[in-house]
Design a protein around this motif. Structure first.
Motif, short mmCIF file in Angstrom:
data_model
loop_
_atom_site.label_atom_id
_atom_site.label_comp_id
_atom_site.label_asym_id
_atom_site.label_seq_id
_atom_site.Cartn_x
_atom_site.Cartn_y
_atom_site.Cartn_z
N MET A 1 -14.50 13.47 28.25
CA MET A 1 -13.52 13.77 27.46
C MET A 1 -13.92 13.94 26.02
SD MET A 1 -9.67 12.02 27.49
CE MET A 1 -8.49 12.49 26.60
N ALA A 2 -13.36 15.00 25.42
CA ALA A 2 -13.79 15.18 24.01
C ALA A 2 -12.75 14.31 23.11
CB ALA A 2 -13.24 16.78 23.37
N LYS A 3 -13.45 13.78 22.03
CA LYS A 3 -12.70 12.90 21.05
C LYS A 3 -11.91 13.93 20.27
CE LYS A 3 -13.78 9.81 17.32
NZ LYS A 3 -13.50 9.94 16.01
N ILE A 4 -10.79 13.05 19.98
CA ILE A 4 -9.43 13.84 19.29
C ILE A 4 -9.59 13.31 17.78
CG2 ILE A 4 -7.21 14.48 19.02
CD1 ILE A 4 -6.90 13.97 21.92
N ASN A 5 -9.72 14.18 16.90
CA ASN A 5 -9.70 13.61 15.55
C ASN A 5 -8.32 13.81 15.03
OD1 ASN A 5 -12.58 13.37 15.07
ND2 ASN A 5 -12.63 15.67 14.99
N ILE A 6 -7.78 12.55 14.72
CA ILE A 6 -6.70 12.43 14.09
C ILE A 6 -6.64 11.53 12.61
CG2 ILE A 6 -4.33 11.00 14.46
CD1 ILE A 6 -5.33 10.77 17.66
N ALA A 7 -5.54 12.19 11.82
CA ALA A 7 -5.35 11.42 10.58
C ALA A 7 -3.84 10.97 10.49
CB ALA A 7 -5.77 12.76 9.31
N LEU A 8 -3.74 10.04 10.15
CA LEU A 8 -2.40 9.45 9.48
C LEU A 8 -2.19 9.56 8.19
CD1 LEU A 8 -2.04 6.58 12.05
CD2 LEU A 8 -1.23 8.86 12.48
N ILE A 9 -1.39 9.91 7.38
CA ILE A 9 -1.23 10.20 6.08
C ILE A 9 0.00 9.19 5.60
CG2 ILE A 9 -1.03 11.63 4.06
CD1 ILE A 9 -2.56 13.67 5.30
N SER A 10 -0.14 8.20 4.71
CA SER A 10 0.91 7.71 3.96
C SER A 10 1.24 8.65 2.59
CB SER A 10 0.68 6.23 3.89
OG SER A 10 1.58 5.63 2.91
N ILE A 11 2.38 9.10 2.59
CA ILE A 11 2.77 9.89 1.58
C ILE A 11 3.48 8.97 0.45
CG2 ILE A 11 4.14 11.78 0.77
CD1 ILE A 11 4.14 12.91 3.63
N ALA A 12 2.88 9.47 -0.74
CA ALA A 12 3.64 8.56 -1.88
C ALA A 12 4.77 9.81 -2.36
CB ALA A 12 2.63 8.60 -3.17
N VAL A 13 6.01 9.06 -2.11
CA VAL A 13 7.20 9.68 -2.51
C VAL A 13 7.81 9.44 -3.85
CG1 VAL A 13 8.16 10.33 -0.04
CG2 VAL A 13 8.76 8.24 -1.24
N ARG A 14 7.22 8.28 -4.41
CA ARG A 14 7.55 8.07 -6.03
C ARG A 14 6.08 7.97 -6.38
NH1 ARG A 14 10.38 6.34 -2.60
NH2 ARG A 14 10.66 4.10 -2.10
N PRO A 15 5.41 9.26 -6.78
CA PRO A 15 4.11 9.02 -7.13
C PRO A 15 3.86 8.49 -8.55
CG PRO A 15 4.72 11.31 -6.96
CD PRO A 15 5.84 10.59 -6.53
N ASN A 16 4.93 8.56 -9.44
CA ASN A 16 4.64 7.91 -10.83
C ASN A 16 5.43 6.35 -11.01
OD1 ASN A 16 3.77 10.39 -11.73
ND2 ASN A 16 6.07 11.23 -11.53
N SER A 17 5.74 6.08 -9.88
CA SER A 17 6.19 4.42 -9.88
C SER A 17 5.21 3.62 -9.83
CB SER A 17 7.00 4.31 -8.68
OG SER A 17 7.31 2.83 -8.75
N GLU A 18 5.03 2.53 -10.62
CA GLU A 18 4.15 1.48 -10.56
C GLU A 18 4.17 0.62 -9.44
OE1 GLU A 18 5.63 -2.28 -13.17
OE2 GLU A 18 5.81 -0.48 -14.32
N PHE A 19 5.26 0.85 -8.36
CA PHE A 19 5.53 0.00 -7.36
C PHE A 19 5.02 0.91 -6.18
CE2 PHE A 19 8.77 -1.47 -10.23
CZ PHE A 19 8.44 -2.92 -10.16
N LYS A 20 4.25 0.06 -5.43
CA LYS A 20 3.81 0.53 -4.19
C LYS A 20 4.29 0.02 -3.07
CE LYS A 20 -0.64 1.93 -6.39
NZ LYS A 20 -1.99 1.68 -6.59
N VAL A 21 4.57 0.87 -1.93
CA VAL A 21 5.66 0.50 -1.09
C VAL A 21 4.63 0.63 0.24
CG1 VAL A 21 7.55 0.85 0.70
CG2 VAL A 21 7.70 1.24 -1.83
N PHE A 22 4.45 -0.46 1.26
CA PHE A 22 3.69 -0.35 2.47
C PHE A 22 4.41 0.37 3.35
CE2 PHE A 22 2.43 -2.09 6.81
CZ PHE A 22 0.98 -2.29 6.42
#
Length: 120
Positions: A1-22
């Motif tokens: 069975m061929a390997k499936i390449n998967i990417a999960l992306i955590s998007i920054a919806v407040r890119p200018n905020s100093e706070f980062k959300v898990f």
């Protein structure tokens, strides 16, 4: 069975905020995928505040079969942008979006972005 390449992306919806959300939702998805034996890459824009160019470079390093991410509906413009970058770098990838951006504006999301699947 061929390997499936998967990417999960955590998007920054407040890119200018100093706070980062898990990204709790993405963490649940990643946990289930790990439990079931899937390998995947995580591109954490939220934590690293990657620029669009950096995201494009990261996505371009591998031919991904699936790219998945989620956001609140208020993050629609970021989802649209990341989906476009994903399609440019991985034209054959299946692009999956989740969270309220996928549940509350499903048709708009599917007809106006590069997203292929909206998980409700």
């Amino acid at each position: 069975m061929a390997k499936i390449n998967i990417a999960l992306i955590s998007i920054a919806v407040r890119p200018n905020s100093e706070f980062k959300v898990f990204p709790m939702g993405l963490a649940f998805v990643a946990s289930a995928m790990m439990r079931d034996g899937f390998d995947f890459d995580i591109i954490d824009i939220e934590a690293h505040r990657f620029s669009d160019g950096e995201v494009e470079s990261l996505l371009g390093k591998k031919e991904y079969d699936i790219v998945a991410f989620g956001a609140l509906v208020s993050g629609y413009k970021y989802v649209k942008n990341i989906a476009a970058i994903t399609r440019r770098t991985n034209p054959n990838a299946v692009i999956i979006a989740g969270n309220s951006v996928a549940t509350s504006i499903t048709e708009h999301l599917l007809f106006n972005t590069e997203v292929d699947i909206a998980v409700k």
